[in-house]
Design an enzyme around this catalytic site. Structure first.
Site, short mmCIF file in Angstrom:
data_model
loop_
_atom_site.label_atom_id
_atom_site.label_comp_id
_atom_site.label_asym_id
_atom_site.label_seq_id
_atom_site.Cartn_x
_atom_site.Cartn_y
_atom_site.Cartn_z
N ASN A 1 0.87 -1.18 0.00
CA ASN A 1 0.00 0.00 0.00
C ASN A 1 0.91 1.23 0.00
O ASN A 1 1.46 1.58 1.03
CB ASN A 1 -0.90 -0.03 1.25
N TRP A 2 1.05 1.83 -1.17
CA TRP A 2 2.00 2.94 -1.30
C TRP A 2 1.52 4.24 -0.66
O TRP A 2 2.27 5.18 -0.55
CB TRP A 2 2.28 3.19 -2.79
N LYS A 3 0.24 4.29 -0.33
CA LYS A 3 -0.36 5.52 0.20
C LYS A 3 -0.08 6.68 -0.77
O LYS A 3 -0.04 6.45 -1.97
CB LYS A 3 0.16 5.79 1.62
N HIS B 1 -9.61 1.45 4.94
CA HIS B 1 -8.32 1.65 5.60
C HIS B 1 -8.51 2.64 6.76
O HIS B 1 -9.30 3.59 6.65
CB HIS B 1 -7.29 2.19 4.60
N GLU C 1 -6.82 5.05 7.74
CA GLU C 1 -6.59 6.46 7.40
C GLU C 1 -7.83 7.06 6.75
O GLU C 1 -8.14 8.24 6.93
CB GLU C 1 -5.34 6.59 6.52
N GLU D 1 -5.66 -4.57 10.66
CA GLU D 1 -4.69 -3.48 10.79
C GLU D 1 -4.97 -2.69 12.06
O GLU D 1 -5.73 -1.70 12.03
CB GLU D 1 -4.80 -2.56 9.58
N GLY E 1 2.48 2.53 10.91
CA GLY E 1 3.48 3.60 10.79
C GLY E 1 4.35 3.76 12.02
O GLY E 1 4.81 4.86 12.33
N SER F 1 3.29 -1.70 10.21
CA SER F 1 4.74 -1.63 10.45
C SER F 1 5.49 -2.92 10.14
O SER F 1 6.45 -3.26 10.82
CB SER F 1 5.02 -1.19 11.89
N GLY G 1 2.80 -0.98 4.31
CA GLY G 1 2.68 0.43 3.94
C GLY G 1 4.05 1.04 3.67
O GLY G 1 4.63 0.86 2.60
N GLY G 2 4.58 1.72 4.66
CA GLY G 2 5.86 2.44 4.54
C GLY G 2 6.97 1.66 3.84
O GLY G 2 7.65 2.19 2.95
P1 PGA Z 1 2.65 0.68 7.60
O1 PGA Z 1 1.21 0.84 6.97
O2 PGA Z 1 3.24 -0.60 7.08
O3 PGA Z 1 3.41 1.90 7.16
O4 PGA Z 1 2.48 0.62 9.09
C1 PGA Z 1 0.34 -0.24 6.82
C2 PGA Z 1 -0.97 0.27 6.29
O5 PGA Z 1 -1.40 1.35 6.70
O6 PGA Z 1 -1.59 -0.37 5.43
#
Ligand code: PGA
Length: 251
Positions: free
Chosen positions: A8-10, A94, A96, A165, A171, A211, A232-233
């Protein structure tokens, strides 16, 4: 069941050139991709170009969100029909989106239903806050599942992908304890069994996200309930993501 790795590149990276460079590196390092399924979810504006890049590989693309309607006066939104030619998947619910953009379960449910109508598989995310985790409130993830899956038929359940999640683990330097993630995913599976049946629950793909990096991915994938990871990150750092995939591939 093959382990599923989703990136997930956001809202990253900042340019199409950088996006292309990440995919180039992934292709060079990983193809042929054996033993895992790999889905990349870049920002929607890169989908067209990246689709050309992965078209002849086993890498699939997903979107990070989509509106519940197909068209209309919804400034700034993107609909499933607009992106359907490039994606087979869409991340929905998600944290966010839930927290920053105040998406509630009712809206998420509409998005799930509309994606399914168009044969795009939702990657449905659920998770609890730190407060709920401290109180041991597991009902919250069950409630999210129940509401987000309203009117989803057993047949359509075959297309669903799930991600646990925990919001407090996203993050961060460290994710959730792998055993804890395993236990929560077990609860999700039980809930799916109670809404549908045991067979569907056993076959449901449920990932852990929060994370995950190259040094922790194995601990999650070794858990019996964990069918993969949503990264994500670490998914926009090509070398790290390649390492994560290699570990998942057993290399
Ligand atoms: P993260 O994000 O790996 O940066 O914690 C995961 C996500 O939000 O899907």
């Amino acid at each position: 069941m093959k382990k599923l790795i989703i990136g997930n590149w956001k809202m990253n990276p900042k340019s199409e050139t950088e996006a292309l460079a990440i995919v180039e590196k992934i292709k060079k390092a990983l193809i042929p991709i054996v033993g895992i399924d790999l889905i990349l979810c870049p920002p929607a504006v890169y989908l067209d170009r990246l689709y050309e890049e992965v078209r002849l590989t086993s890498i699939k693309l997903g979107a990070q969100n989509a509106h519940e309607r197909n068209s209309g006066a919804f400034t700034g939104e993107i609909s499933i029909p607009m992106i359907k030619k490039w994606v087979r998947y869409v991340i929905l619910g998600h944290s966010e989106r839930r927290e920053i953009y105040k998406e509630d379960d009712k809206t998420i449910n509409k998005k799930v239903i509309n994606a399914l109508i168009h044969n795009v598989s939702p990657i449905l995310c659920v998770g609890e806050t730190i407060k709920e985790m401290r109180m041991g409130d597991n009902e919250v993830i069950i409630k999210q599942l129940r509401e987000d899956l309203k009117l989803v038929s057993p047949k359509d359940m075959e297309k669903m992908i799930f991600a646990y999640e925990p919001i407090w683990a996203i993050g961060k330097e460290r994710g959730a304890d792998p055993q804890y993630a395993n236990q929560q995913i077990g609860l999700m599976r039980q809930a799916i069994a109670s809404f549908y049946n045991r067979d569907l629950a056993i076959r449901a793909r449920i990932l852990y996200g929060g994370s995950v990096n190259a040094s922790t991915v194995k601990d999650y994938l070794d858990q019996p309930e964990v069918n993969g990871v949503l990264v994500g990150g670490s998914s926009v750092v090509a070398a790290e993501f390649i390492q994560i995939c290699k570990i998942a591939m057993g290399k």
